[in-house]
Design an enzyme around this catalytic site. Structure first.
Site, PDB file in Angstrom:
ATOM      1  N   ASP A  32       1.006  -1.363   0.279  1.00 43.45           N
ATOM      2  CA  ASP A  32      -0.048  -0.211   0.029  1.00 43.45           C
ATOM      3  C   ASP A  32       0.940   1.526   0.098  1.00 43.45           C
ATOM      4  O   ASP A  32       2.174   1.230  -0.176  1.00 43.45           O
ATOM      5  CB  ASP A  32      -0.987  -0.166   0.977  1.00 43.45           C
ATOM      6  CG  ASP A  32      -0.394  -0.537   2.405  1.00 43.45           C
ATOM      7  OD1 ASP A  32       1.098  -0.544   2.119  1.00 43.45           O
ATOM      8  OD2 ASP A  32      -0.759  -0.310   3.206  1.00 43.45           O
ATOM      9  N   ASN A  66      -7.193  -1.723  14.703  1.00 42.77           N
ATOM     10  CA  ASN A  66      -8.436  -2.254  14.022  1.00 42.77           C
ATOM     11  C   ASN A  66      -8.442  -3.324  13.491  1.00 42.77           C
ATOM     12  O   ASN A  66      -9.730  -3.749  12.941  1.00 42.77           O
ATOM     13  CB  ASN A  66      -8.963  -1.608  13.150  1.00 42.77           C
ATOM     14  CG  ASN A  66      -8.525  -0.756  11.840  1.00 42.77           C
ATOM     15  OD1 ASN A  66      -7.596  -1.236  11.230  1.00 42.77           O
ATOM     16  ND2 ASN A  66      -8.988   0.140  11.229  1.00 42.77           N
ATOM     17  N   HIS A  82      -7.649  -4.049  10.086  1.00 44.14           N
ATOM     18  CA  HIS A  82      -6.755  -3.758   8.800  1.00 44.14           C
ATOM     19  C   HIS A  82      -5.450  -4.282   8.380  1.00 44.14           C
ATOM     20  O   HIS A  82      -4.460  -5.484   9.290  1.00 44.14           O
ATOM     21  CB  HIS A  82      -6.749  -1.897   8.407  1.00 44.14           C
ATOM     22  CG  HIS A  82      -5.723  -1.750   8.628  1.00 44.14           C
ATOM     23  ND1 HIS A  82      -5.793  -0.172   9.087  1.00 44.14           N
ATOM     24  CD2 HIS A  82      -4.459  -1.768   8.120  1.00 44.14           C
ATOM     25  CE1 HIS A  82      -4.787  -0.151   9.175  1.00 44.14           C
ATOM     26  NE2 HIS A  82      -3.355  -0.753   8.990  1.00 44.14           N
ATOM     27  N   GLU A 113      -9.880  -1.422   5.579  1.00 48.07           N
ATOM     28  CA  GLU A 113     -10.238  -1.434   6.357  1.00 48.07           C
ATOM     29  C   GLU A 113     -11.521  -1.960   6.192  1.00 48.07           C
ATOM     30  O   GLU A 113     -12.043  -2.385   6.287  1.00 48.07           O
ATOM     31  CB  GLU A 113     -10.453   0.511   6.312  1.00 48.07           C
ATOM     32  CG  GLU A 113      -9.071   1.219   6.018  1.00 48.07           C
ATOM     33  CD  GLU A 113      -8.297   1.455   7.548  1.00 48.07           C
ATOM     34  OE1 GLU A 113      -8.082   0.681   8.441  1.00 48.07           O
ATOM     35  OE2 GLU A 113      -7.887   2.761   7.672  1.00 48.07           O
TER      36      GLU A 113
HETATM   37  C1  GLP Z   1      -0.271   0.604   8.115  1.00 48.54           C
HETATM   38  C2  GLP Z   1       0.479  -0.738   7.093  1.00 48.54           C
HETATM   39  C3  GLP Z   1      -0.271  -2.040   7.354  1.00 48.54           C
HETATM   40  C4  GLP Z   1       0.014  -2.426   8.942  1.00 48.54           C
HETATM   41  C5  GLP Z   1      -0.257  -1.137   9.763  1.00 48.54           C
HETATM   42  C6  GLP Z   1       0.051  -1.741  11.192  1.00 48.54           C
HETATM   43  O1  GLP Z   1      -1.643   1.042   8.966  1.00 48.54           O
HETATM   44  N1  GLP Z   1      -0.635   0.048   6.010  1.00 48.54           N
HETATM   45  O2  GLP Z   1      -0.013  -2.440   6.934  1.00 48.54           O
HETATM   46  O3  GLP Z   1      -0.194  -3.179   9.102  1.00 48.54           O
HETATM   47  O4  GLP Z   1      -0.441   0.109   9.837  1.00 48.54           O
HETATM   48  O5  GLP Z   1       1.200  -0.905  11.607  1.00 48.54           O
HETATM   49  P1  GLP Z   1       2.345  -0.953  12.722  1.00 48.54           P
HETATM   50  O6  GLP Z   1       3.299  -2.275  12.351  1.00 48.54           O
HETATM   51  O7  GLP Z   1       2.661   0.359  13.499  1.00 48.54           O
HETATM   52  O8  GLP Z   1       1.155  -1.559  14.429  1.00 48.54           O
END
Ligand code: GLP
Length: 242
Positions: free
Chosen positions: A67, A136, A138, A143
């Site tokens: 993404d 959340n 995702h 989302e």
């Molecule tokens: C972002 C990315 C996700 C990732 C998420 C979790 O939103 N788009 O792919 O899994 O962050 O982040 P963290 O690892 O900082 O909790």
């Protein structure tokens, strides 16, 4: 699902990095799907070390990141492309032409999503997809909501996701783009193997529901239950609700 639980986040990172090294050794031209976020940083650090020590050669590997934020250029300091350059790409021998990224600054974002989906197909699909999980539930930027989009698409980011990503934008949620581009759940579920990393108590609830709860668009990670080859790499706090 194969669930592997480790004492510490560093042990998770070492195990996942070892898993990737094994995948590249078994198939030097493997197609990797890659995530951003704080969670994979330690894994990328471990991978860099393994590469510098001569244990893994990325010369023939292809990558697709999950993404990217919309409305910012790849060179923007908050972009996921900049994140990947810093944590992995600049330090390993991936061929620049085999690194694939969504361009959040493309003039036609819908066409950009189609281009990306076509590029994944042309590469033969994702062999090994590495994933984090949002607090959340995702996956990528798919989302929670009343529906999931199957293929690469534009996303309106949840407020909680913009808050979670504020650190990339000077800590100010107002600076986090409201939109992003993301592989769809169908794109992700098309991968041969999925390796999900989750560490910390903050992820315990969504990991528990993703594994044991009903399939629901309110928790996109629950759709991983449909896949035959999912491996979860967790530390004890993240596994505490299983
Ligand atoms: C972002 C990315 C996700 C990732 C998420 C979790 O939103 N788009 O792919 O899994 O962050 O982040 P963290 O690892 O900082 O909790």
């Amino acid at each position: 699902m194969d669930i592997l639980v480790f004492d510490t986040a560093d042990e998770v990172a070492a195990a996942v990095a070892g898993r990737i090294v094994d995948a590249v050794a078994a198939r030097p031209d493997v197609v990797l799907g890659l995530p951003t976020g704080r969670t994979p940083i330690a894994t990328y650090r471990a991978l860099r070390r393994l590469h510098h020590a001569g244990h893994v050669n990325f010369a023939r590997v292809t990558t697709f990141n999950l993404d990217e934020f919309a409305g910012i250029t790849p060179g923007h300091p908050g972009s996921f492309r900049t994140f990947m350059d810093r944590h992995l790409f600049s330090e390993v021998n991936l061929a620049p032409g085999r690194i694939h990224f969504l361009d959040g600054a493309a003039p036609d974002l819908d066409a950009e999503c189609v281009r990306y989906e076509t590029a994944v197909d042309a590469a033969g699909g994702i062999g090994l997809q590495l994933l984090g999980i949002g607090s959340n539930g995702h996956i990528g930027f798919n989302e929670p909501g009343t529906e999931l989009v199957t293929r690469t698409h534009r996303v309106h980011l949840a407020a909680s996701t913009r808050r979670d990503n504020a650190a990339l934008f000077g800590g100010d949620i107002a600076n986090v783009p409201a939109e992003a581009l993301s592989m769809g759940m169908g794109t992700i579920l098309g991968a041969g193997t999925i390796v999900l990393i989750a560490t910390g108590e903050r992820k315990a609830q969504c990991v528990g529901s993703a594994v044991q709860g009903p399939l629901t668009t309110q928790l996109p990670a629950s759709f991983l239950q449909l896949h035959r080859h999912v491996e979860l790499y967790l530390d004890r706090p993240a596994a505490s609700r299983l």
